[in-house]
Design an enzyme around this catalytic site. Structure first.
Site, mmCIF file in Angstrom:
data_model
loop_
_atom_site.group_PDB
_atom_site.id
_atom_site.type_symbol
_atom_site.label_atom_id
_atom_site.label_comp_id
_atom_site.label_asym_id
_atom_site.label_seq_id
_atom_site.Cartn_x
_atom_site.Cartn_y
_atom_site.Cartn_z
ATOM 1 C CE1 TYR A 1 -89.920 -56.156 -6.718
ATOM 2 C CE2 TYR A 1 -90.048 -58.532 -7.009
ATOM 3 C CZ TYR A 1 -90.133 -57.259 -7.526
ATOM 4 O OH TYR A 1 -90.445 -57.073 -8.854
ATOM 5 C CE LYS B 1 -93.073 -54.625 -7.942
ATOM 6 N NZ LYS B 1 -93.550 -53.507 -8.806
#
Length: 198
Positions: free
Chosen positions: A140, A144
């Site tokens: 994650y 991102k």
């Protein structure tokens, strides 16, 4: 709904789920603000499927001819474990949705933004998690961080055409996605805030 309240006349909504109620909410939001009811176009989309994204863009072009604002809010998060303990398919899937999905949306909708009005914006959603590291969330965090740099690259490439691309961190919004990982977070992260190493 904020776009409807501000008077946007055409709004396309894309998701994997049923948008019937959302469309009604958007129309009600416009009415509550004394605006004309917008034309709302619901679309089914899977952001990690190139054909699905291209079909959504083609439908928007068919119905609306162009776009002034495109927001890619699709994303996924989760605590998958330490790198050596992760499932490789799950780890990579987060990139497929968060980063590759943002790329596909940008790739398909930039031509429609090029046909838009004077102020045209492509907005990608980053995360505060791009700026620090929580154990177990490497996919994650990295995906991102990639979204933020993708937005910077798109802006550098298309600014001369009058298209502004930015990434935003919307804050910790307690959505289904966040609720899904909140219970798995270590207690010190639920109530404290992560800090940089010494």
């Amino acid at each position: 709904m904020s776009f409807a309240k501000a008077g946007a006349s055409k709004i396309a909504l894309a998701a994997r789920t049923d948008l019937t109620q959302v469309c009604k909410d958007v129309e009600a939001a416009a009415e509550s603000a004394g605006r004309h009811k917008p034309t709302v176009l619901p679309l089914h989309i899977d952001v990690k499927d190139e054909n699905s994204v291209a079909a959504a863009a083609a439908r928007v072009e068919e119905e609306f001819k162009c776009c002034d604002v495109v927001i890619n809010y699709a994303g996924v998060a989760g605590i998958l474990g330490k790198v050596a303990e992760t499932d490789t398919a799950e780890w990579w899937d987060m990139f497929q949705i968060n980063l590759y999905g943002s790329y596909l949306v940008a790739r398909s909708f930039l031509p429609l933004l090029a046909k838009g009005g004077d102020a045209r914006y492509l907005i990608l959603v980053g995360s505060v998690c791009a700026h620090f590291a929580i154990p177990g969330v490497s996919s994650y965090h990295i995906s991102k961080l990639g979204v933020i740099r993708l937005a910077e690259c798109i802006n550098a490439e298309y600014a001369e055409q009058g298209i502004t691309c930015i990434s935003i961190h919307p804050g910790n919004v307690f959505t289904k996605l966040v609720r899904g990982i909140f219970d798995k977070m270590p207690p010190e992260l639920k109530h404290g805030k992560p800090h940089a190493p010494d």
